[in-house]
Design an enzyme around this catalytic site. Structure first.
Site, mmCIF file in Angstrom:
data_model
loop_
_atom_site.group_PDB
_atom_site.id
_atom_site.type_symbol
_atom_site.label_atom_id
_atom_site.label_comp_id
_atom_site.label_asym_id
_atom_site.label_seq_id
_atom_site.Cartn_x
_atom_site.Cartn_y
_atom_site.Cartn_z
ATOM 1 N N SER A 19 -10.035 7.644 -8.146
ATOM 2 C CA SER A 19 -10.511 6.361 -8.665
ATOM 3 C C SER A 19 -11.823 6.570 -9.400
ATOM 4 O O SER A 19 -12.684 7.343 -8.952
ATOM 5 C CB SER A 19 -10.720 5.362 -7.516
ATOM 6 O OG SER A 19 -11.425 4.216 -7.959
ATOM 7 N N HIS A 24 11.615 -2.194 9.113
ATOM 8 C CA HIS A 24 10.846 -3.337 8.601
ATOM 9 C C HIS A 24 9.373 -2.961 8.436
ATOM 10 O O HIS A 24 8.511 -3.832 8.419
ATOM 11 C CB HIS A 24 10.972 -4.557 9.519
ATOM 12 C CG HIS A 24 12.369 -4.854 9.946
ATOM 13 N ND1 HIS A 24 13.236 -5.612 9.197
ATOM 14 C CD2 HIS A 24 13.068 -4.454 11.047
ATOM 15 C CE1 HIS A 24 14.401 -5.687 9.814
ATOM 16 N NE2 HIS A 24 14.328 -4.987 10.934
#
Length: 401
Positions: free
Chosen positions: A285, A155
């Site tokens: 970026s 999870h």
């Protein structure tokens, strides 16, 4: 029928391997049509039809189209609005002795469908080869890091200890299943063969004066000349479009595997435990100079999603074929089949690049593991309590609080 330019796809021009791009190029498609017409003429001549040696030799000498012939074919198609007949006439111009017997007894699907089966089989061969390399690369990675402990997640919450190599075996196992599926799909592919307009071989029975044995032998000869060991015993005008489902299904399934692997790597990059290759001059970026975006894994996920959807086209196309065939399969298949193979090829190429340059950060891994060790020990405490006569559920409740 669509203009010959519809066979081109933007994926092939930049990202796919040269072999895969060439396989689905107009040049390869139309030269394959010519080879199929030659195979048919050779077999018909062998079985007694009046086809001259000169016709066969001229066909053999002109299997590849030059730029001029592509121009002629385009003009013929504008006039005739039928791509196959445009190429019949174009072929006849460079092989005039064969002009009257090209496509004799055949229907358009003799060249279009049989060519697609040839391309899919060869495309699967290319993918199988590349997938085997990717499996080898991840296997080397798994072996190298088989003993490096790392925090496992369920999870995406801290769970129990695994190893970096053990986690990679999860990827490898799925890739091995994909390899099995691709090999199975390739071995299952047959040939449409020589079946006529509705699959009854009526035109060929007329050519051979009702001699059924000769028609059956014609089918066997053309199938063999085209490199296949068997032809489908029953077809309509087309081979069953369920064959496209069976072929594209393992490609889509591989897309799911690739997406899972790339997603795991993107999460690991966020944890700064494992990174894909990142060159010294690479920019993550335009605004944030410090960023190290996992752009290769992101590309894999993006293309894998597209690959997973393409099987739906094959399913829907197969479901809506009326009786012996309808033409609404054609334009869809001319996009779907090449895109599936080209996309799978690009994903494999990118996945190989990633697998060959993975960077592992053992100190980061060890630090995160040490932070969670006290919590991971609780499972062992529960086992020890039960072994000494305690109640498992009570121990679980006490630890939980």
């Amino acid at each position: 029928m669509e203009n010959f330019e519809t066979y081109q796809t933007p994926l092939s021009s930049r990202y796919a391997s040269k072999e895969m791009a060439q396989l689905f190029s107009p040049a390869r498609r139309f030269s394959t049509w010519r080879q199929l017409w030659l195979n048919l003429a050779v077999a018909e001549k062998q079985l007694g039809l009046n086809i001259s040696d000169e016709a066969v030799e001229q066909m053999k000498a002109n299997l590849n189209l030059d730029a001029k012939q592509f121009e002629i074919a385009a003009e013929e198609e504008k006039k005739r609005r039928h791509d196959v007949m445009a190429h019949v006439h174009t072929f006849g111009q460079v092989a005039p002795a064969a002009a009257g017997i090209i496509h004799l007894g055949a229907t358009s699907c003799y060249v279009t469908d049989n060519a697609d089966l040839i391309f899919m089989r060869e495309g699967l061969t290319l993918l199988i080869r590349k997938l085997a390399v990717v499996i080898d690369r991840f296997s080397s990675f798994a072996a190298q890091y088989r003993d490096l402990p790392t925090l496992g997640f369920t999870h995406f919450q801290p769970a129990q200890v695994t190893t970096v190599g053990k986690r990679a075996t999860l990827w490898i196992q799925e890739l091995l299943w994909d390899l099995r599926n691709l090999q199975r799909a390739r071995s299952d592919l047959g040939f449409r063969g020589v079946k006529g307009t509705t699959g009854t071989q009526a035109s060929f029975l007329a050519l051979f004066d009702g001699d059924h044995e000769k028609v059956e032998e014609l089918d066997r000869l053309v199938t063999s000349l085209s490199g296949f060991s068997y032809a489908y015993p029953v077809t309509s005008q087309t081979y069953s479009r369920k064959i496209d489902i069976d072929t594209l299904s393992p490609l889509s399934s591989f897309g799911a595997t690739a997406h899972k692997i790339a997603t795991d790597l993107r999460l690991l990059a966020n944890l700064k435990e494992v990174e894909e290759p990142f060159e010294s001059t690479q920019i993550g970026s335009s605004a944030m100079a410090y960023k190290r975006n996992p752009m290769r894994s992101e590309r894999i996920c993006s293309l894998a999603r597209h690959l997973m959807t393409l099987q739906q086209n094959a399913l829907m196309t197969a479901s809506i074929q009326w009786f012996e065939r309808t033409l609404d399969d054609s334009a869809n298949r001319r996009i779907t089949i090449p895109e599936a193979f080209l996309t799978a090829d690009i994903v494999l190429t990118t996945l190989q690049n990633v697998s060959e340059g993975l960077v592992v950060y053992p100190k980061v891994i060890a630090r995160r593991l040490s932070q969670e060790l006290p919590f991971m020990a609780t499972e062992n405490l529960i086992m020890a309590i039960v072994k000494n006569g305690g109640d498992r559920q009570e121990a679980h409740e006490k630890i939980r609080y």
